[in-house]
Design a protein around this motif. Structure first.
Motif, PDB file in Angstrom:
ATOM      1  N   PHE A  86      23.345 -73.161 207.248  1.00 57.84           N
ATOM      2  CA  PHE A  86      24.320 -73.852 206.743  1.00 57.84           C
ATOM      3  C   PHE A  86      25.219 -74.084 207.863  1.00 57.84           C
ATOM      4  O   PHE A  86      25.891 -75.161 208.007  1.00 57.84           O
ATOM      5  N   ALA A  87      25.297 -73.079 208.902  1.00 57.77           N
ATOM      6  CA  ALA A  87      26.204 -73.248 210.020  1.00 57.77           C
ATOM      7  C   ALA A  87      25.715 -74.283 211.029  1.00 57.77           C
ATOM      8  O   ALA A  87      26.362 -75.097 211.735  1.00 57.77           O
ATOM      9  N   LYS A  88      24.475 -74.397 210.919  1.00 59.33           N
ATOM     10  CA  LYS A  88      23.589 -75.509 211.625  1.00 59.33           C
ATOM     11  C   LYS A  88      24.010 -76.742 211.134  1.00 59.33           C
ATOM     12  O   LYS A  88      24.235 -77.634 212.017  1.00 59.33           O
ATOM     13  N   LEU A  89      24.092 -77.020 209.893  1.00 69.09           N
ATOM     14  CA  LEU A  89      24.450 -78.227 209.130  1.00 69.09           C
ATOM     15  C   LEU A  89      25.922 -78.435 209.655  1.00 69.09           C
ATOM     16  O   LEU A  89      26.018 -79.795 209.816  1.00 69.09           O
ATOM     17  N   ARG A  90      26.775 -77.544 209.669  1.00 68.88           N
ATOM     18  CA  ARG A  90      28.101 -77.769 210.169  1.00 68.88           C
ATOM     19  C   ARG A  90      28.237 -78.293 211.448  1.00 68.88           C
ATOM     20  O   ARG A  90      28.969 -78.890 211.726  1.00 68.88           O
ATOM     21  N   ASP A  91      27.330 -77.833 212.350  1.00 67.33           N
ATOM     22  CA  ASP A  91      27.393 -78.280 213.787  1.00 67.33           C
ATOM     23  C   ASP A  91      26.833 -79.685 213.847  1.00 67.33           C
ATOM     24  O   ASP A  91      27.649 -80.572 214.675  1.00 67.33           O
ATOM     25  N   THR A  92      26.148 -80.088 213.001  1.00 71.03           N
ATOM     26  CA  THR A  92      25.560 -81.561 212.960  1.00 71.03           C
ATOM     27  C   THR A  92      26.712 -82.408 212.535  1.00 71.03           C
ATOM     28  O   THR A  92      26.916 -83.425 213.073  1.00 71.03           O
ATOM     29  N   ILE A  93      27.654 -82.031 211.457  1.00 65.97           N
ATOM     30  CA  ILE A  93      28.701 -82.619 210.894  1.00 65.97           C
ATOM     31  C   ILE A  93      29.817 -82.612 212.060  1.00 65.97           C
ATOM     32  O   ILE A  93      30.384 -83.830 212.352  1.00 65.97           O
ATOM     33  N   ARG A  94      30.191 -81.614 212.808  1.00 65.37           N
ATOM     34  CA  ARG A  94      31.014 -81.681 213.791  1.00 65.37           C
ATOM     35  C   ARG A  94      30.593 -82.861 214.973  1.00 65.37           C
ATOM     36  O   ARG A  94      31.352 -83.515 215.623  1.00 65.37           O
TER      37      ARG A  94
END
Length: 816
Positions: free
Chosen positions: A791-799
C-alpha cells in the motif's frame, strides 16, 4: 505597555534616476550591489514607532517584512547596472532591457508579454505584493485595471499601497520596474554567479520549494463600503499583520529572516510564505539543502525552552509524565524556564550574531543555529556562530526533563507586546463598527477578544463569539489561539485570524440538517457502542463564509482550511455551542478547477472519473458534514476513565483520530442523507469521489513532517483509502489506463462495496474513540501509514501523479 514596532526596513531604495536605471540589470536578484526596488521605504499609516524593546531582549518586530535583504552597496550596484542596461525610468512594461544571467551572457528582454500564471509565479518569487488577476482584453499584458495589490509584509491594502502600482487607469513606474524584474528572471534565470556549491544548492532548492506553489488570489474590494466599514477593514488588516508576528514567535522563527543574504529574494519569499525559513512543500520538505538561511537552523518552537528542545528529542513524551504536566500542557500558556537550567555539559559561550554588511544582527538569529560554512563571495551572508547543545540519550533526557525547573506562562505575559498591539487594533475596529447597530454582536466579540489578548480569558471571548451565530452581522471574525497541529506536542493553541463575509447560501444546508442533528448523534452512538451514549446536541450547524483574509496559523504555505469547528476547549465547546463554518470561495477559481481535473484524471479510471463533478456543491456538503462531525459522537472533550483524548492518546495521535472521526462521518452520513431524500444518489457518489480526490491530495504531502511529526490529515487520508482499498470499494486496476489516457494504473470505484467498507470504517473509528482504545488506534494508523508495504508503494504512485501540478498558495488582494 510599550508600543510595538511595525517598522518596514529598507526594502526599497531612496534613490535617484541613476539607481532606477541600474535596476533592470541588477534586479535585486542576487547580484552583488543590487537592491530590490527604486522607491523610498513603504509607509503604513498609523504605525507605532520602531525599536521598542521586547520582553526577553531584542526589538519588537510586528511586521514579517521588517528584516529584508538589505540594499547594502546599492550605490555601487547602480554604477554596475548602469553600464549593463539603461532603460528609461518609467518605461512601458514591454520596454527592452538587458541583464546578465548566471552564465555571464547578456540577455535581451523583448517587447512581449508572458503567461499570466508565469508572471504571478515570478512576482511571488521576487516577493512583490502584486498579482495579475486576469487578461480581460486579451492583449497578453497586464493593464491598470487587471492587477491586485496584496496584503503582505509591505502592504496592507490601503489606497496608498495600491497607488504604488496603479492609478486605476494607468500603471505606475513602480509596476513597470517590478514587471521588468520578473521578465529578466524568465529570460535569463536567477543570477547566481560567484556562489559556492553549498550555497548554490541551497538557493536552487529554495526555488524548487517556491515552484510547488501556485499563487491563487482571494480578492475583496471594500472601497465602495461606508466609511466605518473601511476603517474596520484597516484595523483588521493591521491586526492580521500583528497576528503573523505573534505566530512566528510561537513557531520560533521570528528574527531568522535577518540571516537571509542581501538580495536573496526567493529565500525572503519562502520566509514570508512559510512563516519561517523551513521548507514545507512535499518535494523539498525533507531535502537537507532546502532552507531559507545559509546557517540552516533546525526547526524549533517558541513555546518551550530551546535548551529543552535541543537536549531532549522526546521532550513532549517526557513532559507528559511530569506531575505538573496538566499545567504545562494547558493550551494558552508557553513553557519557560523557572530557573537557569544546568546543562549536562557546559557549552562554550555563544558569539554575537554577525549580520550581513550594512545590517543589524537580530536576537532571533542567535538561537539554535549550527555553525555554517562561510558563504562564498556573492552570497552576502556571514556565519552566525553558536554554542552547540548535544542531544542526550533517551534515559538521560527523561531524567533531565523531569528535573528541569519549568513554569507555565500565560500568553499575554509570554508575548506582551504583540498581544497588546492586537488588543488595540481590535478595540479600534469595534469602535469603528459601532456606527452600525446591526453589528452589535460583532462589536461585543471584538471587545471581548481584545480583553482576552490582555487577560488570557479566551472562554469569555468564546461566549461573545458564539452569540454571533445567526445574528444579522455580515462578517465572520475569529481571532485568537485555537488549533494545535503546528507545534511539536500538539497541545498549545496557535494564534490566527480568519476574517470573512457571511455567505447567505448557508441557509439551504441549515434548513436541511437542523432537524437531523439528534438523529445523526443517535446514529453515531449506535455504531460507536459502549461506553459512549448519545448526547443532547446544541451546536450551530455550519455557516458558509467567503474568506477575506487568513493570517497566522490559518494562513498555510500551500492549500487552506476549507472548514472549521471551534472552539476546542471550555464551556462553549463542552456544551456544543460552538460555531462550524465552511469556506466556500476557496478552490473555486478557474486555475484551481483545471488543476483538479488534470490531477484526478491521472488517478481515476475513465468511468469513475466521469462521475466526478467539479462544481463546489458535493465538496461543500462533505465539508459541512466533516465539521458537523467534530461536534458529534466522542469529541475532543469526551473522557474515558477521566482522560480526554489528548491525555489518553497523546497530542499527535489524538489530533489524527479526531480528524479521522470527522472525515469518516462525512463518508458515513452520505448514504443516510440519500435515504432521507435530502440528496440524490448521484450527488452522494460525486461527493464520495471528491472526498477521494481530497484524500489523494493529502496523501501526496507525505505522512510526517521533516522532524518526524505525524501529519493528521495525511495519515487519516491514508487510513481511509487503505480501508476502502482493502474493502474493494476503491479498486486499483494496475493494467488499465487512467482517465487522462496516459498513465497506466487507476482507481475504479465500486459504490456498493464502497458503502459496506465505509460502514466498517465507522464501526472501527467511532469505537476506538468511544473506548479510548490506544492499542487499536496505533495498530490502525500503523497498518496504512507504514513504509515498505504494497500500500505504501501505491501511496508513492499517488504522490508522483498528484504533485505534477503545483498546489494553490492563497494570496489576499485586499482593498479598502
Amino acid at each position: 505597555m510599550c508600543e510595538l514596532n511595525v517598522k518596514v526596513s529598507a526594502r526599497r531604495w531612496t534613490s535617484t534616476l541613476g539607481v532606477s536605471i541600474a535596476l533592470v540589470s541588477c534586479l535585486g536578484l542576487g547580484l552583488a550591489g543590487c537592491g530590490k526596488s527604486p522607491q523610498g521605504p513603504s509607509k503604513t499609516a498609523g504605525t507605532p514607532p520602531a525599536g521598542t524593546p521586547l520582553a526577553g531582549g531584542g526589538k519588537a518586530v510586528a511586521e514579517p517584512g521588517a528584516a529584508k535583504p538589505a540594499a547594502a552597496g546599492a550605490e555601487a550596484g547602480a554604477a554596475q547596472g548602469a553600464a549593463a542596461a539603461k532603460p528609461t525610468a518609467g518605461a512601458a512594461p514591454g520596454a527592452k532591457a538587458a541583464g546578465t544571467p548566471a552564465g555571464g551572457a547578456k540577455v535581451r528582454v523583448r517587447q512581449r508579454g508572458m503567461p499570466r500564471a508565469t508572471l504571478n509565479r515570478l512576482l511571488a518569487a521576487i516577493d512583490e505584493p502584486v498579482f495579475w488577476r486576469q487578461d480581460t482584453n486579451g492583449n497578453g499584458l497586464p493593464d491598470a485595471d487587471e492587477i491586485s495589490v496584496l496584503w503582505h509584509p509591505d502592504s496592507l491594502g490601503s489606497a496608498e499601497d495600491w497607488a504604488r502600482f496603479t492609478t486605476g487607469t494607468r500603471l505606475t513606474p513602480e509596476w513597470r520596474r517590478v514587471w521588468n524584474r520578473a521578465r529578466l528572471v524568465k529570460a535569463g534565470g536567477w543570477p547566481w554567479r560567484g556562489l559556492d556549491d553549498a550555497e548554490l544548492a541551497r538557493r536552487k532548492a529554495v526555488v524548487r520549494e517556491l515552484e510547488q506553489g501556485r499563487p491563487t488570489l482571494i480578492a475583496t474590494d471594500l472601497t465602495k463600503e461606508a466609511a466605518h466599514v473601511r476603517a474596520f477593514a484597516g484595523h483588521m488588516a493591521k491586526a492580521g499583520r500583528y497576528i503573523e508576528v505573534l505566530y512566528r514567535r510561537q513557531l520560533g522563527s521570528l528574527g531568522l529572516d535577518k540571516q537571509i543574504p542581501p538580495r536573496d529574494l526567493p529565500s525572503l519569499a519562502i520566509y514570508h510564505r512559510n512563516q519561517g525559513p523551513w521548507c514545507q512543500a512535499p518535494e523539498t520538505e525533507k531535502d537537507a539543502t532546502c532552507h531559507g538561511v545559509p546557517s540552516m537552523p533546525k526547526r524549533r518552537s517558541g513555546l518551550y525552552p530551546l535548551s529543552l528542545q535541543l537536549r531532549d528529542p522526546w521532550f513532549c513524551e517526557h513532559l507528559a509524565k511530569r506531575p505538573d504536566a496538566k499545567a504545562l500542557f494547558a493550551p494558552f500558556v508557553a513553557v519557560q524556564s523557572a530557573a537557569p537550567v544546568k546543562p549536562a555539559a557546559k557549552p562554550k559561550p555563544p558569539k554575537p550574531a554577525v549580520a550581513a554588511k550594512g545590517e543589524k544582527a537580530g536576537k532571533g538569529a542567535k538561537a539554535g543555529a549550527k555553525v555554517a560554512a562561510k558563504a562564498a563571495a556573492g552570497s552576502g551572508a556571514k556565519v552566525v556562530k553558536q554554542a552547540k547543545i548535544q542531544p542526550l540519550g533517551r534515559k538521560a533526557a527523561a531524567k533531565w526533563t523531569r528535573s528541569a525547573e519549568l513554569k507555565a506562562v500565560p500568553y499575554p505575559k509570554a508575548f506582551p507586546d504583540e498581544t497588546a498591539a492586537i488588543a488595540r487594533e481590535l478595540d479600534a475596529a469595534a469602535k469603528a463598527m459601532q456606527a452600525d447597530p446591526k453589528e452589535a454582536p460583532l462589536v461585543a466579540y471584538l471587545k471581548a477578544a481584545a480583553a482576552a489578548f490582555r487577560t488570557n480569558d479566551w472562554f469569555s471571548a468564546d461566549e461573545a463569539w458564539s452569540k454571533m451565530a445567526g445574528s444579522s452581522s455580515q462578517w465572520y471574525v475569529r481571532i485568537g489561539p485555537d488549533e494545535t497541529y503546528f507545534e511539536p506536542c500538539s497541545r498549545k493553541a496557535g494564534f490566527h485570524l480568519v476574517w470573512a463575509r457571511i455567505d447567505p447560501g448557508s441557509a439551504a444546508w441549515k434548513s436541511k440538517l437542523e432537524p437531523k442533528k439528534d438523529a445523526l448523534e443517535a446514529l453515531v452512538a449506535q455504531v460507536a457502542g459502549a461506553p459512549y451514549k448519545a448526547r443532547s446536541i446544541t451546536f450551530h450547524l455550519p455557516e458558509f463564509i467567503h474568506i477575506v483574509l487568513n493570517a497566522g496559523d490559518s494562513r498555510s504555505p500551500t492549500g487552506a482550511t476549507v472548514g472549521q469547528s471551534l472552539p476546542n476547549w471550555g464551556p462553549v465547546a463542552e456544551e456544543s455551542r460552538g460555531r462550524t463554518v465552511a469556506m466556500t470561495n476557496l478552490y473555486t477559481d478557474p486555475d484551481s478547477v483545471e488543476s483538479l481535473k488534470a490531477q484526478s484524471a491521472a488517478l481515476f479510471c475513465k468511468d469513475t472519473w466521469a462521475q466526478l463533478t467539479f462544481d463546489d456543491g458535493p465538496q461543500t456538503m462533505s465539508t459541512v458534514l466533516h465539521e458537523a462531525g467534530h461536534n458529534l459522537g466522542p469529541s475532543h472533550a469526551y473522557k474515558v476513565e477521566g482522560q480526554t483524548d489528548d491525555e489518553r492518546f497523546g497530542g499527535p495521535l489524538a489530533a489524527t483520530l479526531e480528524e479521522l472521526k470527522a472525515q469518516t462521518m462525512a463518508l458515513h452520513f452520505n448514504p443516510w442523507l440519500v435515504k432521507q431524500k435530502l440528496i440524490t444518489q448521484q450527488f452522494g457518489r460525486a461527493a464520495w469521489l471528491r472526498d477521494m480526490a481530497w484524500a489523494f491530495g493529502h496523501i501526496s504531502r507525505g505522512m510526517t513532517t521533516s522532524n518526524g511529526k505525524p501529519k493528521a490529515y495525511s495519515q487519516l487520508a491514508a487510513v481511509q483509502l487503505g480501508l476502502l482499498h482493502q474493502g474493494k470499494g476503491m479498486v486499483w486496476k494496475a493494467k488499465q489506463l487512467a482517465a487522462n489516457g496516459k498513465d497506466t494504473g487507476c482507481f475504479e470505484a465500486d459504490f456498493k462495496a464502497f458503502g459496506v467498507a465505509v460502514d466498517d470504517m465507522a464501526k472501527q473509528v467511532y469505537g476506538i474513540k468511544a473506548r479510548g482504545d490506544v492499542k487499536a488506534a496505533k495498530a490502525l494508523v500503523k497498518r496504512y501509514v507504514s513504509e515498505g508495504t504494497a500500500f505504501a508503494k501505491l501511496r508513492d504512485t499517488i504522490r508522483e501523479r498528484w504533485l505534477r501540478a503545483p498546489r494553490a498558495t492563497f494570496v489576499y488582494g485586499l482593498r479598502y
